[in-house]
Design a protein around this motif. Structure first.
Motif, PDB file in Angstrom:
ATOM      1  N   ALA A   1      39.485  52.736  16.941  1.00 54.94           N
ATOM      2  CA  ALA A   1      38.268  53.439  16.541  1.00 54.94           C
ATOM      3  C   ALA A   1      38.299  53.798  15.054  1.00 54.94           C
ATOM      4  O   ALA A   1      37.263  53.781  14.382  1.00 54.94           O
ATOM      5  N   LYS A   2      39.489  54.116  14.548  1.00 53.09           N
ATOM      6  CA  LYS A   2      39.626  54.476  13.147  1.00 53.09           C
ATOM      7  C   LYS A   2      39.895  53.257  12.268  1.00 53.09           C
ATOM      8  O   LYS A   2      39.535  53.252  11.084  1.00 53.09           O
ATOM      9  N   ASP A   3      40.509  52.238  12.842  1.00 55.41           N
ATOM     10  CA  ASP A   3      41.014  51.134  12.026  1.00 55.41           C
ATOM     11  C   ASP A   3      40.056  49.952  11.889  1.00 55.41           C
ATOM     12  O   ASP A   3      40.213  49.143  10.968  1.00 55.41           O
ATOM     13  N   GLU A   4      39.095  49.825  12.781  1.00 55.96           N
ATOM     14  CA  GLU A   4      38.247  48.628  12.784  1.00 55.96           C
ATOM     15  C   GLU A   4      37.570  48.404  11.435  1.00 55.96           C
ATOM     16  O   GLU A   4      37.617  47.310  10.867  1.00 55.96           O
TER      17      GLU A   4
ATOM     18  N   PHE B   1      51.656  41.650  13.178  1.00 54.69           N
ATOM     19  CA  PHE B   1      52.511  41.800  14.358  1.00 54.69           C
ATOM     20  C   PHE B   1      51.643  42.330  15.491  1.00 54.69           C
ATOM     21  O   PHE B   1      51.259  43.495  15.502  1.00 54.69           O
ATOM     22  N   VAL B   2      51.336  41.453  16.440  1.00 55.35           N
ATOM     23  CA  VAL B   2      50.375  41.810  17.482  1.00 55.35           C
ATOM     24  C   VAL B   2      51.041  42.326  18.747  1.00 55.35           C
ATOM     25  O   VAL B   2      50.356  42.654  19.717  1.00 55.35           O
TER      26      VAL B   2
ATOM     27  N   TRP C   1      43.743  32.929  23.748  1.00 52.68           N
ATOM     28  CA  TRP C   1      44.646  32.021  23.011  1.00 52.68           C
ATOM     29  C   TRP C   1      45.873  32.795  22.526  1.00 52.68           C
ATOM     30  O   TRP C   1      47.002  32.341  22.659  1.00 52.68           O
ATOM     31  N   CYS C   2      45.633  33.971  21.971  1.00 53.43           N
ATOM     32  CA  CYS C   2      46.734  34.793  21.461  1.00 53.43           C
ATOM     33  C   CYS C   2      47.672  35.215  22.587  1.00 53.43           C
ATOM     34  O   CYS C   2      48.904  35.145  22.454  1.00 53.43           O
TER      35      CYS C   2
ATOM     36  N   PRO D   1      50.401  41.353  24.038  1.00 56.68           N
ATOM     37  CA  PRO D   1      49.993  41.426  22.631  1.00 56.68           C
ATOM     38  C   PRO D   1      48.716  42.236  22.470  1.00 56.68           C
ATOM     39  O   PRO D   1      47.845  42.246  23.344  1.00 56.68           O
ATOM     40  N   ARG D   2      48.622  42.927  21.340  1.00 57.02           N
ATOM     41  CA  ARG D   2      47.414  43.671  21.006  1.00 57.02           C
ATOM     42  C   ARG D   2      46.513  42.730  20.221  1.00 57.02           C
ATOM     43  O   ARG D   2      46.796  42.395  19.080  1.00 57.02           O
ATOM     44  N   THR D   3      45.415  42.312  20.822  1.00 54.25           N
ATOM     45  CA  THR D   3      44.660  41.187  20.277  1.00 54.25           C
ATOM     46  C   THR D   3      43.441  41.573  19.453  1.00 54.25           C
ATOM     47  O   THR D   3      42.850  40.708  18.803  1.00 54.25           O
ATOM     48  N   LYS D   4      43.036  42.842  19.440  1.00 58.24           N
ATOM     49  CA  LYS D   4      41.803  43.199  18.742  1.00 58.24           C
ATOM     50  C   LYS D   4      41.888  42.881  17.255  1.00 58.24           C
ATOM     51  O   LYS D   4      40.949  42.333  16.666  1.00 58.24           O
ATOM     52  N   GLY D   5      43.009  43.233  16.627  1.00 59.68           N
ATOM     53  CA  GLY D   5      43.174  42.940  15.206  1.00 59.68           C
ATOM     54  C   GLY D   5      43.207  41.455  14.935  1.00 59.68           C
ATOM     55  O   GLY D   5      42.630  40.975  13.956  1.00 59.68           O
ATOM     56  N   PHE D   6      43.885  40.707  15.813  1.00 61.34           N
ATOM     57  CA  PHE D   6      43.969  39.261  15.643  1.00 61.34           C
ATOM     58  C   PHE D   6      42.593  38.621  15.776  1.00 61.34           C
ATOM     59  O   PHE D   6      42.223  37.740  14.978  1.00 61.34           O
ATOM     60  N   VAL D   7      41.827  39.055  16.755  1.00 61.77           N
ATOM     61  CA  VAL D   7      40.480  38.511  16.955  1.00 61.77           C
ATOM     62  C   VAL D   7      39.617  38.774  15.725  1.00 61.77           C
ATOM     63  O   VAL D   7      38.888  37.881  15.252  1.00 61.77           O
TER      64      VAL D   7
END
Length: 264
Positions: free
Chosen positions: A145-148, A170-171, A248-249, A180-186
């Motif tokens: 919520a803060k980082d997007e 690093f996901v 995919w990730c 894996p945390r994929t929101k940042g990768f997406v």
């Protein structure tokens, strides 16, 4: 053992601190005097300054401790490393994974233009954190919520980066290769499709018969062996929808489980 360790750490630490503060001071002057007028020139000069500082840490890992970093990649990937923008995704195997990445970047000629997505608290670390901030690392609070907004803004500003860069993401959480945390990768794939040609799928493997490298072992001059496998994926081949990119990730990181148990 304590006395020799102190005799090593104290002079190396003082040298790094003093030289780092000098580099940080020059970076600060350039940030306020050159960057407002020419962001490209600032980035080119800062690349050289960052390398001067970060090479000291690479020397400790590579030469003092003799950590053996063995790269496994196909010929096409070898030839393109350091010559193109790349989004780098990797698993977590030790507390010096970032230094392993710096060693590979130095070998590929792009150490000064390596970037990473880090915890926000990292930028407050004297010398090393400050140098990363001036080098345009992205710092997040680990709250979507803060980082997007911060992440998307940081990724978009890399579009006019003047030199080939690696952006490390690093996901996964440490010691957890299954979720894996994929929101940042997406978001990274969505924003960088147009100007980053490749994703480097990186797997760090520590053999069973080799102790994991740690900062303490490195300062003691104790060696380790680290295998790094890199598979290059063309950004143009990535799925189009966010849901498929996320899948995919996840599939990539499930595959890393086999590397973890096989261990070259």
């Amino acid at each position: 053992m304590a006395i020799p360790l102190v005799l090593v750490v104290l002079p190396l630490g003082l040298l790094f601190l003093l030289s780092g503060l000098i580099v940080n001071s020059v970076q600060a002057v350039l940030f306020v005097s050159i960057r407002p007028f020419s962001k490209s020139l600032y980035r080119r000069i800062n690349r050289f300054l960052a390398e001067l500082l970060w090479l000291q840490l690479i020397w400790i890992v590579d030469w003092w401790a003799g950590v053996k970093v063995q790269l496994h990649a196909d010929q096409e990937t070898y030839q393109l490393m350091g010559k193109e923008h790349a989004l780098v995704i990797s698993n977590h195997r030790s507390d010096i994974d970032w230094l392993i990445g710096w060693i590979l970047a130095q070998r590929s000629g792009c150490l000064g233009s390596t970037l990473a997505i880090m915890k926000k608290s990292s930028k407050f670390l004297p010398v090393i954190g400050w140098s990363m901030w001036f080098a345009e690392y992205l710092f997040l609070e680990r709250s979507w919520a803060k980082d997007e907004k911060t992440l998307k803004w940081g990724l978009k500003r890399l579009k006019d980066f003047p030199r080939s860069f690696w952006l490390a993401l690093f996901v996964e959480a440490p010691r957890n290769v299954l979720i894996p945390r994929t929101k940042g990768f997406v978001s990274a794939v969505s924003i960088m499709r147009d100007f980053v040609p490749a994703i480097y799928d990186t797997t760090v493997i520590i053999p069973k018969d080799s102790p994991a490298p740690t900062m303490l072992r490195i300062l003691k001059g104790q060696s380790s062996v680290v295998h790094v496998r890199i598979q290059r994926h063309a950004m143009s081949d990535m799925p189009k929808s966010d849901e498929d990119v996320s899948k995919w990730c996840k599939d990539i990181f499930v595959a890393k489980v086999f590397d973890y148990f096989v261990k070259l």
